[in-house]
Structures are given as C-alpha cells and as structure tokens.
Design an enzyme around this catalytic site. Structure first.
Site, mmCIF file in Angstrom:
data_model
loop_
_atom_site.group_PDB
_atom_site.id
_atom_site.type_symbol
_atom_site.label_atom_id
_atom_site.label_comp_id
_atom_site.label_asym_id
_atom_site.label_seq_id
_atom_site.Cartn_x
_atom_site.Cartn_y
_atom_site.Cartn_z
ATOM 1 N N LYS A 293 43.520 18.525 32.074
ATOM 2 C CA LYS A 293 43.485 19.354 30.875
ATOM 3 C C LYS A 293 44.471 18.796 29.852
ATOM 4 C CE LYS A 293 43.246 24.272 29.738
ATOM 5 N NZ LYS A 293 43.369 25.641 30.267
ATOM 6 N N GLU A 379 37.069 40.633 35.364
ATOM 7 C CA GLU A 379 37.358 41.937 34.777
ATOM 8 C C GLU A 379 36.762 43.081 35.604
ATOM 9 O OE1 GLU A 379 37.701 38.861 31.630
ATOM 10 O OE2 GLU A 379 36.115 39.369 33.073
ATOM 11 N N ARG A 407 32.580 43.480 29.965
ATOM 12 C CA ARG A 407 32.011 43.034 31.229
ATOM 13 C C ARG A 407 32.252 44.037 32.353
ATOM 14 N NH1 ARG A 407 32.218 36.963 30.739
ATOM 15 N NH2 ARG A 407 32.553 36.782 32.962
#
Length: 635
Positions: A293, A379, A407
């Site tokens: 990353k 979530e 969600r």
C-alpha cells in the site's frame, strides 16, 4: 519528485499516448514498467492538489496495468471493489486530460462511475460488493451464452465483510466462470516463499501442465477403484503442498481454484499468471496478489494508514498543506467526550467497523484497549455485537459513518430496537460529506431511522450540544442514535460539566410572529443567521432547535406554529421521509393545518463538491433559508 528514497528516473512520456487500454497492449514489458512510474507521478501530483485516496491507488498500479494488458476491457468486465484504488484505471481509460479535476465539483469522481466511461462496470464506493456483482454478471453471461471474462478486484480488508464470503460461497457453488483477484497489502511473505509461490502459480495454470494433469487423470480413472485412489492421493498431495505455502485451502474449500500468492508489483509474474488464468481456467478462480500500500511514494509506504485518504499535501515533505485554523471537528469532540464518560463508567465500550481514526475512536482505543473493539468492515456484525454487549449489561457505543450504517439497518431494527437494548449509534458524516460524492453522502439516515420503534434520535446544533447528547444517549437505557456532520464544529465554548438533556424537549432560540424556522442539527446556526437578516428586513422569524427528531417536542412546535401561521423546516438530509415529513405529520396529528415548506435534498443523488457548495445549491445555507422565507411570505 520524491517517489522513493532515490533520484527520480528519466523516463519516456508514455502516458500521454495512452487513450485506451488498446494502446497499452501495443507496448513492450519494459515500457509498461516505465509507464507504471508515470502513472504514480500523475496520481501523486494530482492528489497532492485535490486530496483523495492516495495509498490504495499507488498500491495497484502494476496490477491495473496487467489487468488491462491481459483482459479485453471493456468487453471483459473489470469490477473494482470500493473503487478508491481505481485512479490508475481512470488514467488508462481516457480520463488523463480531466484527471486534474478528480473529486472536484463538476469534475471526475474519485470512484468508478458509468457515465464517465464504458470501462467503469458499476458505480461503487462501499466495500465487499465486487464478488456479488461479478457472480451476477457471470451467471447472466452463461444464460445468454455471452463469451467474456468477469474479473472482481477485492482488497484483503474488504474480505472481512460477510457479504464477500456469501458471494464466494454462492459463486463457488454455482461454478460460474468468475475470476476474483485478492489484493493483499497486509500479509508479509519472504522472497523465497513468494518466488516459489509465483513459480507454482504460473506452472499450475500453464497449458502444458494442465494437459499433462488431464491426461494423467484420464488414465488413472480408467483403472477403476485403484486409479481413483491414486488420483485422490495425488490431489491431496498437491493441495497440501499449496496449503503449506499459501492460505489457498480456504478458497479451495469454497470451490475456487486458488492461484498464488504472487507479487503485485512484478509485471513479469503478473502478466503470464493472469494470461494463464484467462486462457486455461473455467469456473471460479481466485488469484492472490501481494501488494504494498502506497507503493512508490516513500511517505505513503512508511505510513500507509495516514495516506489512505488525504487532503492536499506537499509532495517533498508529505506534510498537509496549511489550512485556515478551524474549530475542532465534531468527530474529535465525540472521541474526547466518550473518553471522559468512560473514565467514570466502566461499562462504556467503543466499537468501530475498521475506522478507529475516521470515527475519532483512536484515543478511546489507546486509553481503554480492553473496552475497544474493531470488528473490521462488518457493520452488520458490529451492530449485533453491540447488542450482545448491551444484553450483558454494558453500554456500547458504535461509531460509524452514516452511509456505512445503511448496511446494518436490519440488525439495528431486529437485534437492537426490537429487544430495546441500550446501544448508542454515533452516526458520523451525516448530511453531505463533500468530495467523496454520492456513495458517501449521509442523507438517507433520517428517513431510514424515523419509523423504527424504541429509537431515540438526536441531532446537535453544535459541538457543545454534541457532548451533552452523547452523555444523554449513554445513560438513556434504550437504543439511541446521535447524528452529526463531517467537519469542523461551530467554534462554541464547551461546557465543563456534562448533563443529561430532557428527552423529547426542544428549545426556543428566538421568538417571532411572522414565521417559524425549524432547522435540524447543523442547520440551526445558519437558520439563526437567516433570522437575523430577515429581522433587518422587518420580518420576525421564530427559531426552534428541536434537538430530538424522535420524539419531537410536539407541544413546543405546535404552539409556535399556531402563533406564526407558517413553518419552514430545514435539514441536511433528503426531504422524502425526513425531518420535514415528521413535522408535517406532527401538525396533522394535532389538527393544525398551517402552510409548511421543507428545505433539504430533492429525490436525486447528490454529486461531489465542497459541503458549502452543496448546501448553497440545495438552498439550506443561511442565504438559501432567507430567500425561501421571503418567497414563502411573498416579500
């Protein structure tokens, strides 16, 4: 330019000649490596000005090149999970000339968007959806006999969401022709293991080995039971060898052929592996790619989390550009207040779904590590996990962005509100959020939450009220949602002592006889400013801060609606089903039929842009409120 800890390379200017992936496929491997560095330069230069998701996009530059080089896009479908890593993809698909407008008002989106390009398969900005989309496309292709490849690129973080595994389970069971590329930027693999894995992946998917394997299997199966036993032993041996070096057994158990892990920055490995997968595999395949990353920009490599999403910054130092001094953010005040409350209440628990910094919970995690839980991008689980904690006597606070809480609505209704458990949801980034655009604007939460029984819904006018509301919610003994916006507070002084607010009680901020202004949450201060200007024009507007959307202070609202004869509601949310709707229903219940106008967002998705611009466009800033009031009064 400081890309790595060495002098910049002298390269050909190849990127200017890439109008589409077809141009890319004409280049030699050495040119692709130079092109990768040009892509990184362009991404860094642009994001340094516009802000955006820097580290994720830098990490997939070679992978993006390899995918477009090998697959026949846009006929073959490429699906970017979340889409925040798709900047190189945008540059290679005809958007170089407009790339400087990235995430700007009227510019190109920071996420895939079909109206921008035929190479963007689907609009996306939330995680863990790519495999489901891909499985649907692959199933439709089988039914319609459409010959093309479908590739879903998903990060290892997105694999923590249950939806990703639901899709893997289903796609593996269907045996659809789907390729999943797992972009893994967290797992550390030594050079020896990586080289061996790369070797195994290429050889195990090569045409010669596949033909040999098929021939051996055919011969052994002809030997009846003995041959079947030998074949089973050989298969087990191959699986054990791969499992020893790789985590592939998990995916093999889900009936995906596992390929990898391979380096995501070595084009000489990526291209032949993806080519073999494209040409010689049928059914579901998972290609495990290891990336870094922030690859290529030293500051992002050293602190990938800090450079995941950034504002404008100085390239050489990596430091953020100086910004005008602002009041502390709502997020910061939330985090500080939760820590204060937790110091004296050992039952307070903090929960996040992979966003400890973004939600302001990092200080809480440092101060109370045994009471802090990061559940990953999950979530739904976070909400029911909070319910379980509450069931056992704790007072959990789940901090989550408004658009991500969408969600978990089933869990909020079924697992929290139905059993009436004391879970507090700190709903950050409610209202428009700015440059991340329609996938991240938190404008639907009021309409979603209003109908849910047992739920108390609070909206602070400023950061001082925020701290009192958080204290109120955590001591309420029933489900509560605290809704607040992104960005700086109003700069008001903070009370030293926290207090519980009377539930369902608003406050009259200004008396008036001509009009009642009912602003919700962060629209209270703009409404007060509008009332000041209206007063200079001879119009006396009453202003009420409702504080609670549910339950409303019906007595206060109805009393002042009768006195003024007109009501103008204002909200940083969608009009349909929102705060204005609640007020109109309240007046109707009381048989009070006065003219009501509602200000908020119309029935359309809102594009990216600075919050102030979007508020002005919707007419919910102070000037817009003033103009609507004048029009309402026909002045």
């Amino acid at each position: 330019m400081l890309l790595v800890d060495k002098e910049p390379l002298v390269r050909k200017k190849l990127l200017a000649g890439i109008g589409s992936p077809q141009d890319l496929r004409e280049l030699a491997l050495a040119d692709l490596e130079d092109l990768a560095e040009e892509l990184r330069e362009s991404i860094i230069e642009t994001v340094a000005e516009t802000g955006g998701h820097l580290a994720p996009s830098l990490g997939v530059v070679e992978l993006t090149l390899a995918l477009h080089y090998v697959f026949d896009t846009p006929k073959d479908k490429l699906i970017w999970d979340v889409g925040h890593q798709a900047y190189a993809h945008k540059l290679l698909t005809g958007r170089l000339a407009r790339f400087h407008t990235l995430r700007q008002y009227g510019g190109i989106s920071g996420f895939p968007k079909r109206v921008e390009s035929e190479y963007d398969t689907i609009e996306t900005g939330h995680s863990s959806t790519s495999i489901s989309f891909g499985a649907g496309l692959a199933a439709a292709d089988r039914i319609r006999k459409n010959r093309r490849k479908v590739v879903a690129v998903i990060g290892d973080g997105a694999m923590t969401a249950g939806m990703a595994f639901e899709a893997l389970n289903h796609a593996g069971g269907m045996d659809e022709d789907l390729i999943v590329v797992l972009n893994d930027n967290e797992m550390s693999i030594s050079e020896n293991v990586g080289a061996l894995s790369s070797f195994m992946s290429r050889r195990m998917t090569g045409k010669t080995v596949r033909r040999l394997r098929d021939h051996v299997e055919e011969r052994l199966l002809a030997l009846s039971t003995v041959g079947e036993n030998i074949l089973a032993l050989l298969r087990k041996s191959e699986e054990c060898t791969k499992a020893f070096f790789t985590p592939g057994m998990l995916f093999e158990a889900l009936k995906f052929k596992y390929v990898g892990p391979i380096s995501g920055h070595q084009l000489e490995d990526l291209i032949p592996t993806l080519t073999n997968v494209r040409d010689h595999n049928h059914g579901p395949v998972l290609v495990h790619v290891i990336t870094t990353k922030g690859k290529g920009y030293v500051h992002a490599e050293r602190q990938p989390g800090s450079y995941h999403g950034v504002g404008s910054f100085d390239i050489a130092s990596g430091k953020p550009r100086a910004q005008p001094e602002a009041a502390p953010s709502y997020t910061k005040i939330f985090g500080q207040t939760l820590c204060r409350i937790a110091e004296t209440n050992p039952c307070i628990v903090g929960i996040t779904a992979a966003m400890p910094d973004g939600t302001g919970l990092a200080p809480f995690a440092a101060a109370f590590p045994e009471r802090f839980f990061d559940v990953g991008i999950a979530e739904q689980h976070a909400t029911t996990f909070a319910a379980g904690l509450a069931l056992a006597g704790m007072r959990p606070c789940l901090a989550v962005y408004s658009s991500f809480m969408q969600r978990a609505m089933d869990q909020l209704i079924h697992d929290v509100c139905l059993p009436n458990l004391p879970v507090t949801i700190a709903l950050d980034r409610s209202g428009v959020v700015g440059e991340d655009g329609p996938t991240h604007h938190g404008v639907f939460d009021l309409a979603c939450l209003r109908p849910v029984p047992n739920l108390t819904l609070m909206m602070p006018a400023d950061e001082n009220e925020l701290q009192h509301m958080l204290y109120t919610a955590l001591n309420l003994g029933s489900p509560a949602v605290l809704r607040y916006p992104r960005g700086a507070g109003c700069g008001v002084a903070l009370d030293a002592e926290l207090k519980a607010l009377p539930v369902g009680r608003g406050e009259l901020l200004r008396a008036g006889s001509d009009l009642l202004l009912l602003p919700a949450g962060n629209r209270v201060h703009p409404a007060l400013a509008a009332a000041d200007r209206l007063a200079r024009a001879g119009i006396q507007a009453a202003v009420i801060n409702p504080r609670f959307l549910k339950p409303l202070d019906e007595g206060l609202i109805c009393a002042w609606a009768r006195k003024t004869g007109r009501v103008l509601t204002v909200e940083d949310g969608c009009i349909a089903g929102g705060f204005g709707s609640a007020v109109m229903q309240c007046l109707q219940r009381h048989g009070l039929y006065v003219p009501v106008r509602t200000l908020g967002y119309q029935d359309a998705f809102i594009e990216q842009g600075p919050q102030a611009t979007l508020w002005r466009e919707a007419g919910i800033d102070s000037g817009g409120i003033e103009q609507s009031a004048l029009a309402f009064l026909k002045r």
